[in-house]
Design a protein around this motif. Structure first.
Motif, PDB file in Angstrom:
ATOM      1  N   PRO A  40       1.028  -1.163  -0.011  1.00 43.31           N
ATOM      2  CA  PRO A  40       0.123   0.175  -0.116  1.00 43.31           C
ATOM      3  C   PRO A  40       0.663   1.463  -0.073  1.00 43.31           C
ATOM      4  CG  PRO A  40      -0.675  -1.395   1.649  1.00 43.31           C
ATOM      5  CD  PRO A  40       0.492  -1.948   1.164  1.00 43.31           C
ATOM      6  N   VAL A  41       0.284   2.065  -1.033  1.00 43.68           N
ATOM      7  CA  VAL A  41       1.069   3.472  -0.910  1.00 43.68           C
ATOM      8  C   VAL A  41       0.066   4.534  -0.573  1.00 43.68           C
ATOM      9  CG1 VAL A  41       2.437   5.045  -2.361  1.00 43.68           C
ATOM     10  CG2 VAL A  41       2.972   2.586  -2.579  1.00 43.68           C
ATOM     11  N   PHE A 135     -11.019   4.281  -5.684  1.00 50.53           N
ATOM     12  CA  PHE A 135     -11.555   3.529  -6.750  1.00 50.53           C
ATOM     13  C   PHE A 135     -10.981   2.000  -6.324  1.00 50.53           C
ATOM     14  CE2 PHE A 135     -11.836   7.608  -8.559  1.00 50.53           C
ATOM     15  CZ  PHE A 135     -12.889   7.344  -9.375  1.00 50.53           C
ATOM     16  N   ARG A 136     -10.872   2.002  -5.183  1.00 54.16           N
ATOM     17  CA  ARG A 136     -10.463   0.401  -4.733  1.00 54.16           C
ATOM     18  C   ARG A 136     -11.698  -0.436  -5.048  1.00 54.16           C
ATOM     19  NH1 ARG A 136      -9.678  -1.763   1.429  1.00 54.16           N
ATOM     20  NH2 ARG A 136      -9.699  -3.795   0.884  1.00 54.16           N
ATOM     21  N   VAL A 186      -5.212  -3.338  -6.058  1.00 53.86           N
ATOM     22  CA  VAL A 186      -5.501  -4.796  -6.294  1.00 53.86           C
ATOM     23  C   VAL A 186      -4.404  -5.690  -6.001  1.00 53.86           C
ATOM     24  CG1 VAL A 186      -7.264  -4.170  -8.037  1.00 53.86           C
ATOM     25  CG2 VAL A 186      -4.867  -4.434  -8.767  1.00 53.86           C
ATOM     26  N   ASP A 187      -4.628  -6.847  -5.896  1.00 51.37           N
ATOM     27  CA  ASP A 187      -3.244  -7.760  -5.792  1.00 51.37           C
ATOM     28  C   ASP A 187      -3.447  -8.790  -6.879  1.00 51.37           C
ATOM     29  OD1 ASP A 187      -1.663  -9.799  -4.816  1.00 51.37           O
ATOM     30  OD2 ASP A 187      -2.485 -10.027  -2.917  1.00 51.37           O
ATOM     31  N   THR A 188      -2.515  -8.701  -7.890  1.00 54.64           N
ATOM     32  CA  THR A 188      -2.495  -9.495  -8.881  1.00 54.64           C
ATOM     33  C   THR A 188      -1.385 -10.088  -8.633  1.00 54.64           C
ATOM     34  OG1 THR A 188      -1.449  -7.853 -10.292  1.00 54.64           O
ATOM     35  CG2 THR A 188      -3.813  -7.917 -10.346  1.00 54.64           C
ATOM     36  N   HIS A 189      -0.644 -10.606  -7.578  1.00 60.94           N
ATOM     37  CA  HIS A 189       0.171 -11.811  -7.082  1.00 60.94           C
ATOM     38  C   HIS A 189      -0.125 -12.721  -7.696  1.00 60.94           C
ATOM     39  CE1 HIS A 189       3.519  -9.108  -5.358  1.00 60.94           C
ATOM     40  NE2 HIS A 189       2.443  -8.468  -4.657  1.00 60.94           N
ATOM     41  N   VAL A 201      -4.024  -5.301   2.418  1.00 59.68           N
ATOM     42  CA  VAL A 201      -5.187  -4.896   2.089  1.00 59.68           C
ATOM     43  C   VAL A 201      -6.355  -5.883   1.776  1.00 59.68           C
ATOM     44  CG1 VAL A 201      -6.253  -3.497   0.138  1.00 59.68           C
ATOM     45  CG2 VAL A 201      -3.959  -2.970   1.064  1.00 59.68           C
ATOM     46  N   TRP A 202      -5.565  -6.950   1.234  1.00 56.69           N
ATOM     47  CA  TRP A 202      -6.715  -8.109   0.768  1.00 56.69           C
ATOM     48  C   TRP A 202      -6.268  -9.229   1.587  1.00 56.69           C
ATOM     49  CZ3 TRP A 202     -10.373  -6.320  -2.375  1.00 56.69           C
ATOM     50  CH2 TRP A 202     -10.077  -5.148  -3.100  1.00 56.69           C
TER      51      TRP A 202
END
Length: 203
Positions: A40-41, A135-136, A186-189, A201-202
């Motif tokens: 997170p930033v 916009f999360r 978003v977490d796209t790992h 965050v997620w």
């Protein structure tokens, strides 16, 4: 030597940890992936820097931008929006002659204009970080292979439109989705990566 799992795009590094292949291309990219990407930033300057660098990356490799990031930070006053907003023609010419950065006049001018738009947000009672984080999405992707990772989303399209409405440039939906990935919206790992779900965050 790394072992790869081509069906997913994950690579098992010498340390035994699973990462996407792009993160195993160099020590620099590995360190960025392990410590920064997707975390997170939430501060204005941090979001402005990453928005700016994503714009400079457009059409190029992220590795190129990452190698030049120290020079970018020096050239753009640490990405302090107030300082960059004050840049004029002399600074533009200085930047165009700086071999340490990506010398693209349109992107340089966009960065200066985006700094001014960032300051304008303050006058409206908000800031860039607050706007972007607004916009999360309600949920994040859970890609199991590189091919499953989207390049844009409804939220990145909406964010792009809102930023453009407020005077920002070089903020297309794909660039904004990359920003959202980079700063943790978003977490796209990939599922199976050692970094999946580590942002806080997620879940």
């Amino acid at each position: 030597m790394s072992d790869s799992t081509p069906t997913t795009g994950l690579v098992i590094g010498p340390d035994g940890l699973a990462r996407p292949a792009w993160a195993e291309q160099s020590e620099l990219l590995r360190a960025y992936y392990d410590t920064e990407w997707g975390m997170p930033v939430t501060d204005e300057r941090g979001v402005f820097e990453r928005l700016s660098l994503e714009a400079f990356q457009s059409g190029l490799s992220w590795a190129t931008v990452l190698r030049k990031r120290p020079a970018f930070r020096e050239a753009f006053a640490g990405f302090d929006p107030e300082a960059v907003a004050g840049f004029g023609e002399l600074e533009v010419e200085r930047l165009m002659s700086d071999a340490g950065i990506i010398r693209n006049r349109a992107k340089i001018l966009a960065t200066i204009g985006n700094a001014r738009a960032t300051l304008a947000l303050r006058e409206e009672g908000t800031d860039l970080a607050e706007l972007v984080w607004g916009f999360r999405p309600a949920q994040t992707p859970a890609p199991r292979a590189i091919a499953d990772i989207p390049t844009a989303s409804a939220e990145s399209v909406a964010l792009s439109k809102e930023l453009k409405r407020r005077g920002f440039r070089w903020v297309g939906p794909t660039t904004m989705f990359a920003l959202m990935e980079a700063i943790g919206l978003v977490d796209t790992h990939l599922v199976g990566s050692h970094r999946r779900g580590t942002s806080g965050v997620w879940g």
